[in-house]
Scaffold this motif. Structure first.
Motif, PDB file in Angstrom:
ATOM      1  N   TYR A  51       0.829  -1.210   0.000  1.00 45.54           N
ATOM      2  CA  TYR A  51       0.000   0.000   0.000  1.00 45.54           C
ATOM      3  C   TYR A  51       0.862   1.258   0.000  1.00 45.54           C
ATOM      4  CZ  TYR A  51      -3.175   3.594   1.789  1.00 45.54           C
ATOM      5  OH  TYR A  51      -3.889   4.767   1.958  1.00 45.54           O
ATOM      6  N   ILE A  52       1.911   1.261   0.801  1.00 45.20           N
ATOM      7  CA  ILE A  52       2.813   2.407   0.887  1.00 45.20           C
ATOM      8  C   ILE A  52       3.476   2.685  -0.457  1.00 45.20           C
ATOM      9  CG2 ILE A  52       5.059   3.133   1.830  1.00 45.20           C
ATOM     10  CD1 ILE A  52       4.165   2.011   4.515  1.00 45.20           C
ATOM     11  N   LYS A  53       3.904   1.616  -1.122  1.00 43.61           N
ATOM     12  CA  LYS A  53       4.541   1.774  -2.426  1.00 43.61           C
ATOM     13  C   LYS A  53       3.563   2.286  -3.477  1.00 43.61           C
ATOM     14  CE  LYS A  53       8.737   0.752  -1.482  1.00 43.61           C
ATOM     15  NZ  LYS A  53       9.774   1.818  -1.586  1.00 43.61           N
ATOM     16  N   LEU A  54       2.343   1.789  -3.440  1.00 41.64           N
ATOM     17  CA  LEU A  54       1.324   2.239  -4.399  1.00 41.64           C
ATOM     18  C   LEU A  54       0.962   3.701  -4.171  1.00 41.64           C
ATOM     19  CD1 LEU A  54      -1.085  -0.856  -4.480  1.00 41.64           C
ATOM     20  CD2 LEU A  54       0.485  -0.121  -6.272  1.00 41.64           C
ATOM     21  N   MET A  55       0.908   4.113  -2.908  1.00 42.65           N
ATOM     22  CA  MET A  55       0.543   5.494  -2.576  1.00 42.65           C
ATOM     23  C   MET A  55       1.757   6.422  -2.537  1.00 42.65           C
ATOM     24  SD  MET A  55      -2.678   5.166  -2.378  1.00 42.65           S
ATOM     25  CE  MET A  55      -3.089   6.816  -1.809  1.00 42.65           C
ATOM     26  N   LYS A  56       2.946   5.835  -2.744  1.00 45.32           N
ATOM     27  CA  LYS A  56       4.204   6.597  -2.765  1.00 45.32           C
ATOM     28  C   LYS A  56       4.403   7.401  -1.479  1.00 45.32           C
ATOM     29  CE  LYS A  56       4.253   6.913  -7.809  1.00 45.32           C
ATOM     30  NZ  LYS A  56       4.284   7.802  -8.998  1.00 45.32           N
ATOM     31  N   ILE A  57       4.198   6.728  -0.363  1.00 39.89           N
ATOM     32  CA  ILE A  57       4.372   7.350   0.949  1.00 39.89           C
ATOM     33  C   ILE A  57       5.830   7.184   1.388  1.00 39.89           C
ATOM     34  CG2 ILE A  57       3.676   7.290   3.387  1.00 39.89           C
ATOM     35  CD1 ILE A  57       1.003   6.089   2.415  1.00 39.89           C
ATOM     36  N   PRO A  58       6.521   8.259   1.720  1.00 47.31           N
ATOM     37  CA  PRO A  58       7.926   8.151   2.145  1.00 47.31           C
ATOM     38  C   PRO A  58       8.047   7.403   3.468  1.00 47.31           C
ATOM     39  CG  PRO A  58       7.116  10.382   2.497  1.00 47.31           C
ATOM     40  CD  PRO A  58       6.053   9.659   1.717  1.00 47.31           C
ATOM     41  N   LEU A  59       9.141   6.655   3.602  1.00 50.94           N
ATOM     42  CA  LEU A  59       9.340   5.839   4.796  1.00 50.94           C
ATOM     43  C   LEU A  59      10.391   6.407   5.743  1.00 50.94           C
ATOM     44  CD1 LEU A  59       9.202   2.212   3.332  1.00 50.94           C
ATOM     45  CD2 LEU A  59       7.599   3.249   4.945  1.00 50.94           C
ATOM     46  N   GLN A  60      10.971   7.552   5.416  1.00 50.98           N
ATOM     47  CA  GLN A  60      12.041   8.094   6.246  1.00 50.98           C
ATOM     48  C   GLN A  60      11.523   8.521   7.624  1.00 50.98           C
ATOM     49  OE1 GLN A  60      11.390   9.064   3.154  1.00 50.98           O
ATOM     50  NE2 GLN A  60      13.188   8.460   1.965  1.00 50.98           N
ATOM     51  N   VAL A  61      12.253   8.119   8.652  1.00 51.03           N
ATOM     52  CA  VAL A  61      11.979   8.558  10.022  1.00 51.03           C
ATOM     53  C   VAL A  61      13.307   8.848  10.699  1.00 51.03           C
ATOM     54  CG1 VAL A  61       9.831   7.239  10.255  1.00 51.03           C
ATOM     55  CG2 VAL A  61      11.996   6.194  10.923  1.00 51.03           C
ATOM     56  N   SER A  62      13.274   9.658  11.738  1.00 48.54           N
ATOM     57  CA  SER A  62      14.494   9.955  12.476  1.00 48.54           C
ATOM     58  C   SER A  62      14.910   8.739  13.294  1.00 48.54           C
ATOM     59  CB  SER A  62      14.271  11.146  13.405  1.00 48.54           C
ATOM     60  OG  SER A  62      13.341  10.819  14.420  1.00 48.54           O
ATOM     61  N   LYS A  63      16.169   8.718  13.722  1.00 51.01           N
ATOM     62  CA  LYS A  63      16.671   7.610  14.522  1.00 51.01           C
ATOM     63  C   LYS A  63      15.888   7.500  15.835  1.00 51.01           C
ATOM     64  CE  LYS A  63      21.075   6.942  14.600  1.00 51.01           C
ATOM     65  NZ  LYS A  63      22.546   7.063  14.898  1.00 51.01           N
ATOM     66  N   GLN A  64      15.581   8.655  16.439  1.00 48.58           N
ATOM     67  CA  GLN A  64      14.839   8.651  17.708  1.00 48.58           C
ATOM     68  C   GLN A  64      13.443   8.061  17.522  1.00 48.58           C
ATOM     69  OE1 GLN A  64      14.408  12.523  19.454  1.00 48.58           O
ATOM     70  NE2 GLN A  64      13.290  11.770  21.245  1.00 48.58           N
ATOM     71  N   ASP A  65      12.759   8.449  16.434  1.00 48.48           N
ATOM     72  CA  ASP A  65      11.422   7.921  16.175  1.00 48.48           C
ATOM     73  C   ASP A  65      11.472   6.442  15.813  1.00 48.48           C
ATOM     74  OD1 ASP A  65      10.083  10.206  16.767  1.00 48.48           O
ATOM     75  OD2 ASP A  65       9.762  10.848  14.705  1.00 48.48           O
ATOM     76  N   PHE A  66      12.542   6.023  15.152  1.00 47.63           N
ATOM     77  CA  PHE A  66      12.678   4.599  14.819  1.00 47.63           C
ATOM     78  C   PHE A  66      12.764   3.768  16.091  1.00 47.63           C
ATOM     79  CE2 PHE A  66      15.327   0.837  14.056  1.00 47.63           C
ATOM     80  CZ  PHE A  66      14.547   0.190  13.099  1.00 47.63           C
TER      81      PHE A  66
END
Length: 310
Positions: A51-66
């Motif tokens: 779904y994320i790939k189809l909607m082209k949603i970025p996956l980047q998060v900060s190290k703290q949020d990860f």
């Protein structure tokens, strides 16, 4: 804005209804709690990734949020393991009834998470809910294992709800769901690999672990796609408009929906006494009173003011 809030409130109830059906699936699926959760989280993660790939949603998060997402993934994994474990050790009615005590845990933990004062009626409503649970089902001593697992599951659900209340402000719901479910299944996989190496064949990856019946696969797909991937993303989204306590208190309707469905599907095995309906009425009245109190006093809590409409 009031219309948006109302829409999200009704959407939340629909999600809770789906979650009520989760317990039914947990009873129908024949495998144990740990592999059940592993399959559920793995399959849901795959569908969310597509779904994320189809909607082209970025996956980047900060190290703290990860790190925070990873911790939340561990919490939700343990919550589901104890949840399904409680169902296997007792039944749907007991597990769902006790799970509603999550509102009481939330009322105690939310001030710590968001650094605010305890609001008297939130604690009162939490206690009323527990009273409703006592009326709904007087648990017998033979179900002590199921009771303990259900209480742990309720506590973990409260912690998870509060963590997501913070994350929902900064991230897309799909991104949050992908990382939490992915990290959760990753941690379970590591545990299963370790137990396999140690020779604990009853807990690790074995040939039997990957052999499922056709009905189990069907129920797992429903559980993963509808009750997890869809409901998970949607529940995080509504938290942008509703406070964690309101979300958790509404989730207390899950036993009402779930036990009703269990009665329809399993018949007399899940039949409730008249006391159940008294308890259900108390829980429903508490949810409604919570909304009335919040709207009447127009509480503006600093941690929620930029995202929540309460």
């Amino acid at each position: 804005m009031p219309n948006v809030k109302l829409q999200n409130y009704f959407h939340l109830h629909f999600i809770v209804f789906i979650w009520g059906f989760t317990a039914i699936l947990g009873e129908l699926i024949t495998i144990e709690a740990l592999p059940l959760v592993w399959y559920r989280m793995l399959t849901a993660t795959i569908f969310i990734f597509i779904y994320i790939k189809l909607m082209k949603i970025p996956l980047q998060v900060s190290k703290q949020d990860f790190y925070l997402l990873s911790f939340a993934g561990a919490v939700i994994a343990l919550h589901w393991i104890t949840f399904f474990g409680a169902i296997k050790a007792s039944n749907v009615s007991i597990t769902l009834s006790i799970l509603s005590s999550g509102a009481f845990f939330t009322s105690l933990l939310e001030p710590l998470f968001y650094k605010r004062k305890i609001i008297w009626y939130e604690v009162l409503f939490g206690l009323i809910v527990i009273g409703g649970l006592y009326i709904i089902f007087k648990v017998e001593g033979e179900y002590v294992t199921g009771i303990i697992l259900a209480i742990i599951s309720a506590f973990l659900s409260a912690v998870f709800s509060l963590i997501n209340g913070k994350l929902a402000k900064r991230h897309n719901p799909s991104r949050i769901s992908f990382y939490e479910l992915g990290c959760g299944v990753g941690l379970i996989t590591i545990y299963l690999l370790i137990t396999s190496v140690l020779g604990k064949t009853d807990l690790g990856f074995t040939k039997a672990f990957f052999i499922l019946s056709a009905s189990d696969w069907m129920y797992l797909m429903i559980l993963s796609i509808i009750c997890t991937a869809y409901a998970f993303i949607a529940s995080v989204k509504v938290m942008k408009f509703l406070s964690p306590y309101t979300v958790m208190l509404t989730i207390n309707l899950e036993p009402v929906y779930g036990i009703f469905l269990a009665f329809l599907i399993f018949g007399d095995a899940e039949q409730m006494s008249v006391q159940f309906y008294y308890g259900a009425a108390i829980i429903l009245a508490t949810v409604l009173l919570n909304g009335i109190f919040k709207n009447a006093k127009k509480l503006k809590r600093a941690p929620f003011k930029s995202n929540y409409t309460n």
